[in-house]
Design a protein around this motif. Sequence first.
Motif, PDB file in Angstrom:
ATOM      1  N   VAL A  45       0.865  -1.181   0.000  1.00  0.00           N
ATOM      2  CA  VAL A  45       0.000   0.000   0.000  1.00  0.00           C
ATOM      3  C   VAL A  45       0.902   1.231   0.000  1.00  0.00           C
ATOM      4  CG1 VAL A  45      -1.818   1.259   1.206  1.00  0.00           C
ATOM      5  CG2 VAL A  45      -1.844  -1.243   1.185  1.00  0.00           C
ATOM      6  N   ARG A  46       1.027   1.846  -1.153  1.00  0.00           N
ATOM      7  CA  ARG A  46       1.984   2.928  -1.332  1.00  0.00           C
ATOM      8  C   ARG A  46       1.483   4.252  -0.778  1.00  0.00           C
ATOM      9  NH1 ARG A  46       5.375   3.235  -6.421  1.00  0.00           N
ATOM     10  NH2 ARG A  46       6.895   3.498  -4.745  1.00  0.00           N
ATOM     11  N   LEU A  47       0.159   4.431  -0.756  1.00  0.00           N
ATOM     12  CA  LEU A  47      -0.392   5.700  -0.268  1.00  0.00           C
ATOM     13  C   LEU A  47      -1.860   5.518   0.088  1.00  0.00           C
ATOM     14  CD1 LEU A  47      -0.224   8.852   0.081  1.00  0.00           C
ATOM     15  CD2 LEU A  47      -1.003   9.005  -2.291  1.00  0.00           C
ATOM     16  N   VAL A  48      -2.248   6.121   1.201  1.00  0.00           N
ATOM     17  CA  VAL A  48      -3.658   6.330   1.530  1.00  0.00           C
ATOM     18  C   VAL A  48      -3.863   7.839   1.551  1.00  0.00           C
ATOM     19  CG1 VAL A  48      -5.511   5.992   3.192  1.00  0.00           C
ATOM     20  CG2 VAL A  48      -3.772   4.217   2.900  1.00  0.00           C
ATOM     21  N   ALA A  49      -4.550   8.354   0.528  1.00  0.00           N
ATOM     22  CA  ALA A  49      -4.755   9.793   0.386  1.00  0.00           C
ATOM     23  C   ALA A  49      -6.156  10.139   0.861  1.00  0.00           C
ATOM     24  CB  ALA A  49      -4.565  10.209  -1.069  1.00  0.00           C
TER      25      ALA A  49
END
Length: 248
Positions: free
Chosen positions: A142-146
């Motif tokens: 999971v590279r990013l939670v924006a």
Amino acid sequence: HVILLDERSVPGGQYYKQSADGSVLDPQQVEGAALFANAQASGAEIIGGVEIWGAFDGPVFLADMDGSALIARPKAVIVATGAYERPIIVTGWTLPGVMTTGAAQTLWRSYRTLPGKRVVVCGSGPLNLQVALELAKGGADVRLVAEAAPSPFLRPLRAARMALTGPRLTLTGLSMIRGLRTHNAQIRNATQLKQIKRSDGALQASFTDAKGKTFKIETDVVCMNAGFEPQNEILRLLGAEMTYDPVF
């Protein structure tokens, strides 16, 4: 005599959805399995794979069940059709590899299939955190939670009211954030998805942060959820009166 007509072949709906193979992933599925077992033990008839396409005065419901017609004429009806996810409409939102967060969750919770190795989750709301953590535990990067909303820590009074109103939910949310950080997932508030495009067999997602600066991330999958809209077609076909409550 109670009959449940379920659109899905796997019981549990969006929240309690069960695994297709009967395995159990977490306490949420355990609770759902217990509810399903109790419903079966009660004598209720549960029919899955039923898609209702017509609702008329009477009431009368017309549906498709595995290619066959089904007609239901109940004396009383409970309509529990749930909601639609709101996607984020930006350039590239229809590309392969872009899906709603709920779709990614269905792949994982029902079929134990990750939507991709590298995942970006964006939009607003607790479902994004939950699914991001589930995918991370399942082996996804999971590279990013924006999160589009600003950090609650910037509004301490509101955050305090939230914690007092729903302490259990608040603790659950904090636990999700801690779990994501344990899996080295980056969480950024006040961050908006602006564009998605193809990039060397993958996807490139562009975002703007709280300061208006743009940054890009390479990923295999972009999951998006910007809230929900009620799935009220059946109620409207039946002539139910609709009102809007701004509080909820």
